[in-house]
Write an enzyme that holds these catalytic residues in place. Structure first.
Site, short mmCIF file in Angstrom:
data_model
loop_
_atom_site.label_atom_id
_atom_site.label_comp_id
_atom_site.label_asym_id
_atom_site.label_seq_id
_atom_site.Cartn_x
_atom_site.Cartn_y
_atom_site.Cartn_z
N GLU A 147 -25.75 -6.48 8.16
CA GLU A 147 -24.80 -7.60 8.15
C GLU A 147 -23.48 -7.15 7.56
O GLU A 147 -23.45 -6.46 6.54
CB GLU A 147 -25.31 -8.76 7.26
CG GLU A 147 -26.46 -9.55 7.81
CD GLU A 147 -26.79 -10.78 6.96
OE1 GLU A 147 -25.95 -11.22 6.14
OE2 GLU A 147 -27.90 -11.30 7.13
N GLU A 192 -32.35 -9.92 2.44
CA GLU A 192 -31.67 -10.08 1.16
C GLU A 192 -32.54 -10.58 0.01
O GLU A 192 -32.26 -11.63 -0.58
CB GLU A 192 -30.45 -11.01 1.34
CG GLU A 192 -29.43 -10.46 2.31
CD GLU A 192 -28.13 -11.25 2.37
OE1 GLU A 192 -28.09 -12.40 1.88
OE2 GLU A 192 -27.13 -10.72 2.89
C1 BGC Z 1 -27.03 -15.45 5.17
C2 BGC Z 1 -26.12 -16.44 5.80
C3 BGC Z 1 -24.72 -16.29 5.31
C4 BGC Z 1 -24.28 -14.86 5.43
C5 BGC Z 1 -22.93 -14.65 4.85
C6 BGC Z 1 -26.50 -14.11 5.38
O1 BGC Z 1 -27.39 -13.18 4.88
O2 BGC Z 1 -28.27 -15.53 5.73
O3 BGC Z 1 -26.58 -17.73 5.60
O4 BGC Z 1 -23.86 -17.07 6.10
O5 BGC Z 1 -25.21 -14.00 4.80
O6 BGC Z 1 -22.84 -15.18 3.58
#
Ligand code: BGC
Length: 370
Positions: free
Chosen positions: A304, A187
């Site tokens: 993710e 990210e």
């Molecule tokens: C972050 C996390 C976070 C998640 C959802 C991830 O990319 O590393 O720390 O909990 O995104 O927000």
């Protein structure tokens, strides 16, 4: 002769000038990859590897906390076998290397930390997983506030440190199974504007390729790996890349009560999912990602997605979380995207470490029984 003598005088002067900008100096040590006008279509071996990913889960809040355990989660010894038995076939392993490396431009990685990451990677590979090892939460790189437990470094060495860390990681894991993949950085955002990030990712890939010529490497766009930023992603000429995006839409649902989300979302509660508009919101990034992948013939991975469970005593609605999870998972599959749930045993956890049991609605939404 005279010209040569003046050159002899000029060279040390030039070197002295350059040394006033040590960051720029150190970056020059890490040349760019070969540029490409458009992404290179993925090789047959990369496409074959991508097809093997299967269901995936993030080992989140473990090794990317400032120190393992600081955010309440650790990689437990039984996790590889337990996660495999549940039906997952790949693991994304987020790692905060920057907090375990020297503060100078060499960013020498602490040997004990490297050994810990190695032992986790080895156990996951031995279990049969494809493992995506990344670099996560190098806060200074994005210009973010530091987490407690972190240290600041000289701004001039922030970017060279990422490259120096990748040089060490790449050397360390060079002989490993081709089921080990690398992901350059999670990210990128903030100070990592598209031009800054495209430059840095290109240099990092070249470093990795020095010792890992054909290993699959994952690179995603800026703005927190947003599909909307894919158009600004300039991938170097390389046939062993996989692209990645993250999808947390609808954000008001997935991040309600999440303190780190900031703004009004952090204070929202009781948002359910998923009506027609919410479905439109969650599939939109996947449509964009699918189109980009088809246009460039580069595999696309949803690294993710997930919905926060809420703080202790104030849980978010599990029926909605399971429905959201099923919808995103199936929408990704319908579009030919691989996917990895965020995450195993913490705030979004598909597994409840206190009860030592899977949260069945989430697990079923991810890995339906055959
Ligand atoms: C972050 C996390 C976070 C998640 C959802 C991830 O990319 O590393 O720390 O909990 O995104 O927000």
């Amino acid at each position: 002769m005279r010209a040569l003598r003046s050159l002899a005088v000029a060279l040390p002067l030039l070197a002295a000038c350059a040394s006033t900008t040590p960051g720029a100096d150190r970056l020059a040590e890490f040349p760019l990859s070969e540029r490409a006008a458009a992404p290179t279509p993925a090789s047959r071996s990369t496409r074959a590897a991508f097809a093997q990913l299967g269901p995936g889960i993030n080992f989140g809040n473990m090794l990317e906390a400032p120190t393992e355990g600081a955010w309440g989660s650790r990689v437990q010894d039984n996790y590889p076998a337990m996660v495999w038995q549940a039906g997952f076939r790949h693991v994304r392993l987020p790692v905060r290397w920057s907090a375990h490396a020297s503060r100078d431009a060499n960013a020498t990685i602490d040997a004990a930390f490297m050994a810990r990451v190695d032992s986790v990677v080895t156990r996951l590979l031995d279990q049969g997983f494809i493992v995506v090892l990344n670099m996560h939460h190098y806060r200074q790189l994005d210009g973010d506030r530091l987490d407690s437990g972190e240290f600041a470094v000289d701004p001039d060495v922030v970017r060279p440190r990422l490259l120096a860390m990748w040089r060490q990681i790449a050397v360390h894991f060079a002989g490993r199974s081709d089921r080990l993949w690398f992901e350059i950085y999670n990210e990128p955002h903030g100070a990592q504007t598209a031009p800054a990030w495209n430059d840095l990712a290109s240099r990092a890939l070249r470093v990795v390729r020095g010792t890992n010529p054909e290993r699959v490497v994952v690179i995603g766009p800026v703005r927190w790996n947003s599909a909307d930023a894919l158009a600004e992603l300039a991938l170097p000429a390389d046939a062993h890349l996989v692209a990645t995006v993250h999808d947390y839409q609808p954000f008001r649902f997935t991040h309600q009560q999440a303190s780190w989300a900031g703004g009004e979302v952090a204070h929202m509660h009781g948002v359910l999912c998923c009506d027609v508009e919410q479905r439109r919101q969650l599939t939109r990034p996947l449509d964009i990602a699918q189109r980009w992948a088809a246009e460039h013939d580069v595999p696309m991975w949803l690294g993710e997605f997930g919905a926060y469970g809420g703080p202790a005593g104030s849980p978010n609605d599990m029926t909605s979380r399971a429905e959201y999870t099923r919808l995103v998972r199936t929408a990704a599959e319908e579009r030919g995207l691989a996917w990895t749930y965020w995450e195993l045993d913490s705030g979004f956890g598909a597994y409840d470490p206190r009860a030592q049991a899977w949260r069945e609605p989430l697990l079923k939404a991810l890995v339906p029984a055959p």
